[in-house]
Design a protein around this motif. Structure first.
Motif, PDB file in Angstrom:
ATOM      1  N   UNK A  47      42.150  47.428  57.628  1.00 32.52           N
ATOM      2  CA  UNK A  47      41.290  47.148  56.486  1.00 32.52           C
ATOM      3  C   UNK A  47      41.942  46.086  55.603  1.00 32.52           C
ATOM      4  N   UNK A  48      42.352  45.007  56.167  1.00 32.89           N
ATOM      5  CA  UNK A  48      42.956  43.974  55.357  1.00 32.89           C
ATOM      6  C   UNK A  48      41.881  43.107  54.738  1.00 32.89           C
ATOM      7  N   UNK A  49      42.205  42.487  53.613  1.00 35.67           N
ATOM      8  CA  UNK A  49      41.219  41.655  52.932  1.00 35.67           C
ATOM      9  C   UNK A  49      41.448  40.194  53.244  1.00 35.67           C
ATOM     10  N   UNK A 100      43.661  42.671  45.143  1.00 38.88           N
ATOM     11  CA  UNK A 100      42.969  43.576  46.054  1.00 38.88           C
ATOM     12  C   UNK A 100      43.974  44.279  46.963  1.00 38.88           C
ATOM     13  N   UNK A 134      45.821  46.821  44.987  1.00 38.93           N
ATOM     14  CA  UNK A 134      45.003  48.004  44.741  1.00 38.93           C
ATOM     15  C   UNK A 134      44.945  48.872  45.990  1.00 38.93           C
ATOM     16  N   UNK A 135      44.814  48.180  47.131  1.00 33.93           N
ATOM     17  CA  UNK A 135      44.685  48.953  48.357  1.00 33.93           C
ATOM     18  C   UNK A 135      45.994  49.663  48.690  1.00 33.93           C
TER      19      UNK A 135
END
Lengths: 254, 355
Positions: free
Chosen positions: B1-3, B32, B35-36
């Motif tokens: 789930x990388x941005x 982000x 946050x993750x």
């Protein structure tokens, strides 16, 4: 009148001693928003479930572009280009928006090993949302972290991305605030403008008159009236729902 | 789930290179990511493990963080890790598999029976392999039956696998008459059981390979995604056309298969069937998965978390022994940590739902 994209003819469905559908008919024409209305227990949700493949009718016919079809599952219906946005949205809250959009229709990097192409799905999810004018802060955040309106948009975007003919929307605004309701109605118009017909199931009569092109009314499991929305009034709709007014010629109450 | 994808979606003009933001750690992509990291359960679990390791290393610098201790921990935990891999899948579907320890024993017993009737300690390589395959098949089949009970007969997972737990142990006692079978093939105990490859014991290599392969399957394939989807909202999964029942059967069969593999590993390591030694394996394994950040309500958790979660109790146990604290305190400590982990999960879930 153009040939209906999707049509139900005299569909019956009985649950125990309850006759949910008693010869119900319904038609969706190409490129329109048609509202399906009726009082509680009139058979709306049963009819929608029949037309979206969730349940099988006891009798009657379903036609897609004039051809009789048998819809034995939602997958069947989807194969005919019919998508449904459920009232509860049917999203997986722990998956992100892109994963939800493609759930059950994944794009593969290595098809043989079923390895997902996550970046391709994310990219096309971003453009699918953009096309609908939906702004999501982060398509890779779990859907559970989105607002009610954003979740609704994800569900609508999913239906739009895969529907080629008809989208059913079951009470799409029921759980939303005023601003978000406006957005959903905009979404419905945008979908129609892309050439996909929308069936709107709603209790909210002003909303129905604002967005629908036509209105079909169910009462006691059968269609009792059809209106062109621009010519119909609130009183007429309510009258048809409650039984004060019947315009349909196909037999009254037995 | 990388941005990473959005971060890379900057203007693709190419001619004029975009100036890099002066403070990249304050950019939206960095925020982000931060946050993750903060919201990821593995971060906290890893932190807890790191604190334990640092604490014990400081208290007993020459004893704790030596390679031999680490490999000892990993070797003792190898069979548990393999079972925890299967359990992770099961818990992600909002299920639970209490049967693993007994299925380990049953698979080992059936394989051991095969070995004693086919050469015993002197059995050849072919026999060893065939026995292992039989053990795996027993675990797979047992798991599949439990999966069928859960998915088709709608017996709650707790009950279906509790019944399986008792029944598998009962069958093991029936087959052996209550006494452990020893004298395993030398070809099994002296290779998988004892030997090393590049200085690392086979058991450790196998367990980590299993964790990596099934971790990748979980994160990157359709099978993994359906597992998350079913645990997250089975009705949604059903409506998009996923065969939920069949997937659940596969997941329980996988957990059984892993227990079967653990059974063969245990045979190789101990050289006998250790029938009475696995009564609490299920709890150890479930503790690991939950400590690793998986939610018992399904849909959330990772393989990395499970691996970290498994080594917290192991590190605690070794550490307490080394600093001469009564090692039975570990059970008290793990109980407290487990409650804290689940409470944190609930707390965050409520927070998320309110948002």
């Amino acid at each position: 009148m153009a040939e209906p994209l999707l049509e139900a003819r005299s569909v019956t469905k009985r649950y125990g001693h309850v006759q949910a559908l008693d010869g119900a008919s319904f038609a969706v024409l190409p490129g329109e928003v048609v509202a399906l209305i009726g009082d509680n227990g009139a058979g709306k949700s049963t009819l929608v479930k029949v037309l979206s493949g969730a349940i099988r009718p006891d009798g009657g016919e379903i036609l897609v572009e004039g051809e009789p079809v048998s819809l034995s599952s939602p997958v069947d219906a989807r194969r005919h280009g019919i998508e449904t946005v459920y009232q509860d949205l049917a999203l997986a809250p722990d998956l992100d928006a892109a994963a939800n959009l493609y759930l059950g229709r994944e794009i593969y990097l290595v098809p043989l090993l079923r390895v997902l192409n996550r970046s391709a799905m994310r990219r096309s999810a971003v453009s699918a949302f953009a096309e609908l004018g939906v702004e999501l802060p982060d398509v890779s955040a779990p859907v559970a972290t989105l607002s009610g309106g954003q979740r609704q948009s994800v569900a609508v975007a999913r239906a739009v991305a895969f529907a080629s003919k008809v989208i059913f929307m079951d009470e799409p605004t029921a759980a939303l605030g005023v601003v978000q309701r406006g957005r959903v109605l905009d979404n419905i118009r945008r979908v129609r403008d892309r050439g996909i017909s929308v069936v709107l199931i709603s209790h909210n009569m002003p909303e129905v008159l604002a967005v629908a092109d036509r209105v079909e009314v169910l009462r006691l499991g059968r269609r009792v009236a059809r209106f062109t929305a621009s010519e119909a009034s609130l009183e007429q709709l309510v009258g048809a729902m409650t039984g004060a007014l019947t315009t349909e010629g196909e037999g009254g109450v037995k | 789930m990388t941005g990473g994808v959005q971060a890379g979606a900057a203007p693709a003009g190419g001619a004029t290179p975009q100036p890099r933001p002066r403070e990249p750690w304050r950019g939206p992509a960095a925020r982000r990511l931060a946050r993750r990291l903060i919201t990821a359960n593995e971060t906290w679990t890893l932190l807890a493990l790191a604190i334990l390791v640092i604490y014990f290393t400081v208290r007993a610098p020459r004893e704790f963080f030596t390679l031999s201790d680490f490999s000892l921990i990993a070797q003792n935990s190898a069979a548990l890790l393999v079972m925890a891999v299967g359990q992770t899948y099961v818990i992600l579907t909002a299920g639970i598999d209490l049967s693993v320890g007994s299925v380990l024993v049953l698979s080992g017993v059936v394989a051991a029976e095969y070995y004693t009737h086919n050469g015993g300690a002197a059995a050849g390589t072919g026999t060893v392999w065939l026995g292992a395959v039989i053990g795996l098949a027993v675990g797979f089949g047992w798991g599949a039956v439990q999966g069928f009970l859960v998915a088709k007969a709608k017996v709650p997972p707790l009950i279906a696998t509790l019944a399986g737990f008792g029944a598998a142990l009962g069958v093991s006692y029936l087959v052996t008459g209550g006494s452990d079978i020893s004298s395993m093939p030398k070809k099994l105990t002296s290779t998988i059981g004892l030997a090393s490859i590049a200085g690392v014991q086979w058991l450790i290599v196998i367990s980590f390979l299993v964790a990596i392969v099934f971790g990748l399957i979980l994160a990157y394939t359709r099978f993994g995604r359906y597992t998350y989807a079913i645990g997250s909202n089975p009705e949604a999964a059903r409506r998009v056309g996923i065969n939920v029942d069949r997937h659940l059967i596969k997941v329980y069969a996988l957990s059984g298969l892993m227990a079967g593999a653990a059974g063969i590993m245990s045979l190789a390591f101990f050289g006998n069937t250790t029938i009475a030694g696995h009564a609490t394996d299920n709890l150890t394994v479930i503790t690991a998965v939950v400590l690793g950040g998986a939610s018992l309500f399904g849909g959330r958790g990772t393989m990395l978390g499970t691996v970290i979660g498994l080594f917290i109790p192991a590190a605690l146990q070794t550490g307490l022994v080394i600093i001469h604290v009564n090692q039975y305190w570990q059970y008290v400590a793990i109980g407290a940590v487990l409650v804290a982990a689940v409470y944190l999960d609930q707390f965050r879930r409520r927070l998320r739902e309110r948002a």
